[in-house]
Design a protein around this motif. Structure first.
Motif, PDB file in Angstrom:
ATOM      1  N   THR A 173       0.846  -1.229  -0.227  1.00  0.00           N
ATOM      2  CA  THR A 173      -0.204  -0.022   0.051  1.00  0.00           C
ATOM      3  C   THR A 173       0.867   1.217  -0.077  1.00  0.00           C
ATOM      4  N   MET A 174       0.232   2.372  -0.443  1.00  0.00           N
ATOM      5  CA  MET A 174       0.979   3.657  -0.504  1.00  0.00           C
ATOM      6  C   MET A 174       0.146   4.648  -0.110  1.00  0.00           C
TER       7      MET A 174
ATOM      8  N   THR B 276      -6.122   9.745   0.859  1.00  0.00           N
ATOM      9  CA  THR B 276      -6.606   8.668   1.591  1.00  0.00           C
ATOM     10  C   THR B 276      -6.910   8.944   3.085  1.00  0.00           C
ATOM     11  N   LEU B 277      -5.848   9.801   3.684  1.00  0.00           N
ATOM     12  CA  LEU B 277      -5.849   9.942   5.021  1.00  0.00           C
ATOM     13  C   LEU B 277      -6.890  11.048   5.279  1.00  0.00           C
ATOM     14  N   ARG B 278      -6.968  12.002   4.548  1.00  0.00           N
ATOM     15  CA  ARG B 278      -8.306  13.010   4.719  1.00  0.00           C
ATOM     16  C   ARG B 278      -9.579  12.445   4.646  1.00  0.00           C
ATOM     17  N   ALA B 279      -9.678  11.324   3.452  1.00  0.00           N
ATOM     18  CA  ALA B 279     -10.871  10.722   3.663  1.00  0.00           C
ATOM     19  C   ALA B 279     -11.437   9.717   4.734  1.00  0.00           C
TER      20      ALA B 279
ATOM     21  N   GLU C 165      -5.260  -1.086   9.803  1.00  0.00           N
ATOM     22  CA  GLU C 165      -4.026  -0.581   9.680  1.00  0.00           C
ATOM     23  C   GLU C 165      -3.405  -0.420   8.081  1.00  0.00           C
ATOM     24  N   LEU C 166      -2.826   0.745   7.731  1.00  0.00           N
ATOM     25  CA  LEU C 166      -2.357   0.784   6.342  1.00  0.00           C
ATOM     26  C   LEU C 166      -0.793   1.318   6.331  1.00  0.00           C
ATOM     27  N   THR C 167      -0.187   0.409   5.565  1.00  0.00           N
ATOM     28  CA  THR C 167       1.397   0.362   5.342  1.00  0.00           C
ATOM     29  C   THR C 167       2.028   1.154   4.286  1.00  0.00           C
ATOM     30  N   ASP C 168       2.952   1.826   4.478  1.00  0.00           N
ATOM     31  CA  ASP C 168       3.525   2.626   3.434  1.00  0.00           C
ATOM     32  C   ASP C 168       4.919   1.848   3.261  1.00  0.00           C
ATOM     33  N   GLY C 169       5.135   0.781   3.691  1.00  0.00           N
ATOM     34  CA  GLY C 169       6.322  -0.105   3.411  1.00  0.00           C
ATOM     35  C   GLY C 169       7.433   0.246   4.252  1.00  0.00           C
ATOM     36  N   LYS C 170       8.455  -0.787   4.504  1.00  0.00           N
ATOM     37  CA  LYS C 170       9.395  -0.602   5.753  1.00  0.00           C
ATOM     38  C   LYS C 170       9.162  -0.143   6.907  1.00  0.00           C
ATOM     39  N   GLY C 171       8.087  -0.720   7.559  1.00  0.00           N
ATOM     40  CA  GLY C 171       7.998  -0.168   8.927  1.00  0.00           C
ATOM     41  C   GLY C 171       7.050   0.577   9.130  1.00  0.00           C
TER      42      GLY C 171
END
Length: 424
Positions: free
Chosen positions: A17-18, A23-26, A37-43
């Motif tokens: 997920t990016m 997305t955050l505003r929504a 939980e949403l991930t942006d990668g690498k922790g």
């Protein structure tokens, strides 16, 4: 495995997920059916509560154990800011540090930084009080000139220009309040530089803003003084003491300064237990000596009654002169004496010590005896091997000096001698 077993957290099959601001505003503030939980990668990722509260988080491992740290909430912390924090955390990980501990320490330093006043007081308490002779004067200068202006500034954010503004006010003076004091500006700079270096070496606080400044940049160095009182000026002072003019404390301080050639602090701090009236010796302890060495001086017969009188008057206080006064107070009072005596050229209490030295040399006293009376170390090999106190020679010199002073103030034909001295 990262340095020392520390590495970013990664899940196998972690969704790619990016995160985006849209997305955050929504999601922000919108109720959710369950914790998300949403991930942006690498922790790096976010947790979205059932109430729609979004929190940034960073996951990592230490020796295989999962760790998580909260970075802050959205939108107080933007996505870009959160990514910057994560980059810093990853740098700490690469260096083998626990990001949670490092960030906590960093935040504490930012929220409660060391101020200029705290840094200067750290040096005073941990160094200057034990190693600087005129620490009271230094404290007063800081309190008067530095603390009101920039004392509350965070040290690491205080720039050279802030310091220079302080020094300029000292150098030029404040109209209607304080006189120009270029020498004081130079002295305060030197003390502040030493204080900041002390703090830096001890890792208490770091600032190099004063490193490139020298005394001439902000004021001027104190010039080497050569003021020696003339015979007429000595007469005026001693005659004034005999007539009981001025404060009791200053009368006896000046008289004993002139007789012994002592430093002001040696008498200002002097206690009765230093004075052995059976052996007729005054022993200045290391704590009261500028050179951190014991100084032993004989008590001349003509001076002994003065010490006995002071003991009867001030014995209960413990202090020879009846009270412990600050160096600043005594120095200021001493600076007014020449005006009261109407001397054209100003002189200070320390000039009495220079006068003592000059006059004893003029009377033919051996230089090494004069140096011993002053509390100076003998030069060269003598300083190492010669431990003699030269007490007989010191006593002879002081007796000669007391007789000279008595003859100056109370001559056989005072009118003729005083007139001849004034004429000279």
């Amino acid at each position: 495995m990262g340095v020392h077993g520390i590495e970013p957290f990664t899940r196998e099959n972690e969704p790619k997920t990016m995160l985006y601001e849209t997305t955050l505003r929504a999601l922000n503030g919108k109720p959710q059916p369950k914790l998300k939980e949403l991930t942006d990668g690498k922790g790096f990722g976010v947790r979205v509560s059932k109430q729609g509260k979004i929190s940034f988080q960073f996951r990592y491992k230490i020796y295989g154990k999962n760790k998580r740290m909260d970075l802050g909430g959205y939108p107080d912390l933007s996505l870009k800011q959160a990514r910057d924090v994560v980059d810093e955390c990853r740098s700490w990980l690469a260096e083998g540090h626990d990001p949670k501990l490092k960030r906590s320490m960093s935040r504490e330093k930012t929220l409660a930084p060391v101020t200029v006043q705290q840094a200067l007081e750290y040096w005073i308490d941990n160094y200057a009080r034990d190693n600087r002779t005129h620490v009271d004067k230094t404290i007063t200068q800081f309190q008067r000139h530095i603390y009101p202006a920039i004392g509350h500034f965070p040290l690491e954010q205080t720039e050279t220009r802030h310091w220079i503004e302080c020094f300029d006010r000292i150098r030029r003076g404040i109209k209607g309040q304080r006189k120009p004091a270029p020498v004081a500006a130079g002295q305060i700079l030197q003390n502040a530089k030493q204080a900041l270096r002390f703090c830096r070496v001890r890792r208490y606080a770091v600032s190099r803003e004063l490193d490139d400044l020298i005394a001439s940049d902000v004021g001027q160095k104190q010039r080497q003084k050569d003021r020696v009182l003339s015979d007429v000026e000595i007469y005026d002072l001693m005659h004034s003491i005999q007539k009981r003019e001025g404060a009791f404390y200053m009368r006896y301080l000046c008289q004993l300064l002139l007789v012994f050639g002592a430093r002001t602090q040696e008498l200002r701090l002097s206690k009765f237990d230093e004075w052995d009236l059976e052996r007729d010796l005054w022993t200045v302890p290391k704590d009261h000596s500028k050179t951190d060495k014991v100084i032993i001086r004989p008590i001349p017969a003509k001076v002994k009654p003065i010490i006995e009188f002071l003991y009867k008057r001030h014995g209960d206080s413990g202090y020879l002169l009846g009270a412990l006064k600050s160096g600043e107070t005594v120095s200021c009072s001493g600076g007014l004496l020449c005006k009261r005596l109407k001397h054209k050229e100003s002189w200070s209490l320390h000039d009495l010590r220079r006068t003592f030295t000059t006059k004893l040399n003029d009377l033919g006293v051996a230089p090494y005896v004069v140096e011993q009376l002053l509390g100076h170390s003998l030069g060269g090999v003598m300083a190492i091997y010669n431990r003699s106190q030269y007490l007989p020679e010191k006593l002879a010199a002081l007796n000669m000096w007391c007789e000279w002073l008595e003859l100056l103030v109370n001559p056989v034909d005072s009118v003729v001698l005083i007139n001849s001295v004034r004429a000279g």
